[in-house]
Design a protein around this motif. Structure first.
Motif, PDB file in Angstrom:
ATOM      1  N   ALA A   6       0.727   6.350   3.399  1.00 12.82           N
ATOM      2  CA  ALA A   6       0.056   7.192   3.388  1.00 12.82           C
ATOM      3  C   ALA A   6       0.687   8.488   4.388  1.00 12.82           C
ATOM      4  N   GLU A   7       0.322   9.745   4.035  1.00 16.68           N
ATOM      5  CA  GLU A   7       0.781  11.468   4.369  1.00 16.68           C
ATOM      6  C   GLU A   7       0.123  11.452   5.485  1.00 16.68           C
ATOM      7  N   GLY A  43      -2.613  13.902  -0.379  1.00 22.47           N
ATOM      8  CA  GLY A  43      -2.565  12.595  -1.117  1.00 22.47           C
ATOM      9  C   GLY A  43      -3.403  11.578  -0.401  1.00 22.47           C
ATOM     10  N   ASN A  44      -2.815  10.542   0.099  1.00 20.34           N
ATOM     11  CA  ASN A  44      -3.828   9.541   0.982  1.00 20.34           C
ATOM     12  C   ASN A  44      -3.367   9.989   2.538  1.00 20.34           C
ATOM     13  N   PRO A 102       1.153  -0.702  -0.071  1.00 22.64           N
ATOM     14  CA  PRO A 102       0.360  -0.138   0.015  1.00 22.64           C
ATOM     15  C   PRO A 102       0.912   1.338  -0.413  1.00 22.64           C
ATOM     16  N   GLN A 151     -13.893  14.832   3.361  1.00 22.14           N
ATOM     17  CA  GLN A 151     -13.873  13.756   2.884  1.00 22.14           C
ATOM     18  C   GLN A 151     -14.677  12.865   3.130  1.00 22.14           C
ATOM     19  N   ARG A 209      -9.773  15.746   5.901  1.00 22.31           N
ATOM     20  CA  ARG A 209      -9.943  15.196   6.068  1.00 22.31           C
ATOM     21  C   ARG A 209     -11.212  15.121   6.504  1.00 22.31           C
TER      22      ARG A 209
END
Length: 458
Positions: A23-24, A219-220, A20, A148, A145
Motif C-alpha cells: 500500500a502507498e 495507487g492503493n 498483496p 473513496q 481517501r
C-alpha cells in the motif's frame, strides 16, 4: 535437476504474485511530492542565483585586471618635391592594467552584507514553498481517501435503496402498499444514483489533484497514520510559530537588508581611494611604460540624487520594520484561527459519532415498524438518508481534522521534510553557497558545482 529448478522458480513466482501489493503510505506521497515538485526546483534555482549574487559582491573586494591590445595600419599618400610618395606603417601595442579599491567607507562590505542577508531571506522563502508543497500532498492524499470512502457509502446506499425498491414492489403486488410508495422508492434510487455519480466525479477530481501534488496517480492508499503531535496548548504553539516561522525569519532578514541599505546610501556620499597600475608595450619605439598611482574620487553634486537615495533607504527601513510587525500579527492570528478550527472539527467528530448511533437505531426501528405496517416506505428512506448523512459528515469532519493538524504544523513553521523525518536526502542550501561564496574564478561551474547539482538531480 533442471526440472526441479524450474519447479522451484515457478513456486517462487506464484508465491510472489500471491503477496498483496504494498500500500502507498502518506510518507510515500510526501516523498514523491518533495522529489517531483517543479515549484521546489524553481525556488532552489532562485536560491542558487542569490548565492551567486553574494559571490558577485565578494568579487568587488578584489582587483580588476584587464588588457587592451591594438593592431593598426596607416597608409600615407603624399607628394614630396613633385614626387608622389606612398608609405605604409604597421603598429602594435598591448596594455595590461590592474585597479583595486583600497578604501570606500565600507560600501563594498555593506553590499556583501546585503547579499548575505538576501541569501538567508531566500532560504526562508524556500522553506515556505516546501511547506506549501508538503501540505498540498497531505490535502491530496486525504481527499482521495475521503472521496473513496464517500463513493463506498454512496454505492452501499444504492444497494440498500435497490433492496427497498424490490421490497416495495413485492408489497405492492400483494396489495400491502400503493403505487405511490413504489414511486417514492424509485425516485429515491434515482437520487442515490445521481449522488453516486457526483461522488465518483469528485474522486476523479481528487485523483488529478493527487497527481499534480505528487507526480503520479494514487495507487492503493494505506490508512492514514496517527497525526503529528502538536503543542499541548495554544500558547505553546504560538511561541513556536513566532520563533520559527519562515515568514517571520524572512521579514527579519529584510529588516537587516534595509538597515544595511541605509548605511550603504550614507557611504555612497563619501569618497573612495583606489590603486591603479598598468604596463604597456608598443613596437613603434620598442619601449615599455609602467605606471602606478593612487586616485581619490567623490561625487560633490548630483542634483540631489544621493540625498534622495539616502532618504529613500530610511523609508525602506521603516517599511521593513512595519512589515515584520505585521507578519508577526498575521502568524499569531493564523495559529489562533487554525487552533480554534481544529477544536471545531474535534467537536464535530464527537457529535457525528452520537448522531450515527442515534440514526442507526432510528433506521433499524423505522424499518422494523415498516415491516409491521406502522411506517411508510418514505419513512424508511428518510431514516436511511439521515444515517447516510451522519456517516458522510463523520468522514468529512475526520478528514478536515487530520488536515488541520498539518496546517497548524505549517503555521508553526515545522511542516518540512526534516521535521517530518521522511528519511530522504533534502536540498542542502549550504552546499552550493559554500562552493561559490569565495567567488571562484572559473569559466564553468567546475566539478564541485556539477557534483552538488547532480546530487539533487539538476
Amino acid at each position: 535437476m533442471l526440472k526441479l529448478f524450474r519447479a522451484m522458480a515457478l513456486g517462487v513466482a506464484v508465491a510472489a504474485a500471491a503477496l498483496p501489493a504494498r500500500a502507498e503510505t502518506l510518507a510515500d506521497a510526501l516523498i514523491a511530492a518533495y522529489r517531483n515538485s517543479n515549484l521546489l526546483e524553481q525556488n532552489q534555482a532562485v536560491l542558487r542565483a542569490a548565492d551567486e549574487d553574494f559571490a558577485v559582491a565578494v568579487s568587488a573586494l578584489r582587483p580588476v585586471i584587464g588588457y587592451v591590445a591594438n593592431l593598426g595600419a596607416t597608409w600615407t599618400d603624399s607628394r614630396v618635391s613633385g614626387v608622389r610618395v606612398n608609405t605604409e606603417d604597421l603598429s602594435a601595442s598591448v596594455t595590461l592594467s590592474a585597479d583595486l579599491v583600497l578604501f570606500d567607507f565600507g560600501r563594498r562590505q555593506f553590499s556583501i552584507d546585503i547579499a548575505k542577508e538576501s541569501v538567508l531571506a531566500t532560504r526562508q522563502a524556500l522553506i515556505l514553498v516546501e511547506q506549501q508543497v508538503l501540505l498540498a500532498a497531505v490535502q491530496a492524499y486525504v481527499d482521495v481517501r475521503l472521496t473513496q470512502e464517500i463513493v463506498a457509502l454512496r454505492q452501499n446506499n444504492v444497494r440498500l435503496i435497490t433492496q427497498e425498491l424490490r421490497a416495495a414492489q413485492d408489497r405492492f403486488e400483494v396489495g400491502e402498499i400503493t403505487r405511490t410508495d413504489v414511486s417514492i422508492a424509485e425516485a429515491s434510487l434515482a437520487g442515490a444514483q445521481a449522488q453516486l455519480a457526483a461522488a465518483e466525479g469528485n474522486l476523479r477530481v481528487a485523483r488529478e489533484a493527487y497527481k499534480a501534488a505528487t507526480g503520479n496517480y494514487p495507487g492503493n492508499l494505506a490508512a492514514l497514520p496517527a497525526s503529528p503531535r502538536l503543542g499541548r496548548t495554544l500558547d505553546e504553539a504560538r511561541a513556536v510559530a513566532l520563533a520559527t516561522h519562515p515568514s517571520i525569519k524572512q521579514a527579519q532578514h529584510s529588516v537587516a537588508i534595509a538597515e544595511k541599505q541605509v548605511a550603504l546610501a550614507d557611504a555612497a556620499m563619501k569618497p573612495s581611494i583606489g590603486l591603479g597600475a598598468s604596463i604597456s608595450a608598443a613596437d613603434t619605439n620598442d619601449t615599455v611604460r609602467s605606471t602606478l598611482g593612487l586616485s581619490m574620487n567623490q561625487t560633490l553634486y548630483a542634483g540631489g540624487r544621493l540625498s534622495a537615495l539616502y532618504r529613500q533607504s530610511i523609508t525602506g527601513k521603516e517599511r521593513a520594520l512595519a512589515a515584520l510587525r505585521q507578519t508577526a500579527v498575521e502568524v499569531d492570528q493564523n495559529i489562533g484561527t487554525l487552533w480554534a478550527t481544529l477544536a471545531i472539527y474535534v467537536a464535530s467528530i464527537e457529535a457525528s459519532d452520537r448522531q450515527i448511533v442515534a440514526a442507526q437505531a432510528a433506521f433499524e426501528g423505522v424499518r422494523e415498524e415498516a415491516n409491521l405496517g406502522a411506517r411508510t416506505t418514505l419513512d424508511v428512506l428518510d431514516a436511511e438518508q439521515d444515517l447516510l448523512d451522519a456517516r458522510a459528515a463523520r468522514l468529512e469532519a475526520e478528514a478536515n481534522r487530520y488536515v488541520a493538524v498539518y496546517r497548524i504544523l505549517g503555521a508553526m513553521g515545522l511542516l518540512t521534510a526534516d521535521h517530518l523525518k521522511l528519511g530522504i536526502p533534502t536540498y542542502d542550501p549550504e552546499a552550493y553557497f559554500n562552493a561559490v561564496k569565495n567567488a571562484p574564478a572559473t569559466t564553468s561551474r567546475g566539478k564541485k558545482l556539477d557534483g552538488i547539482l547532480e546530487k539533487y538531480g539538476k
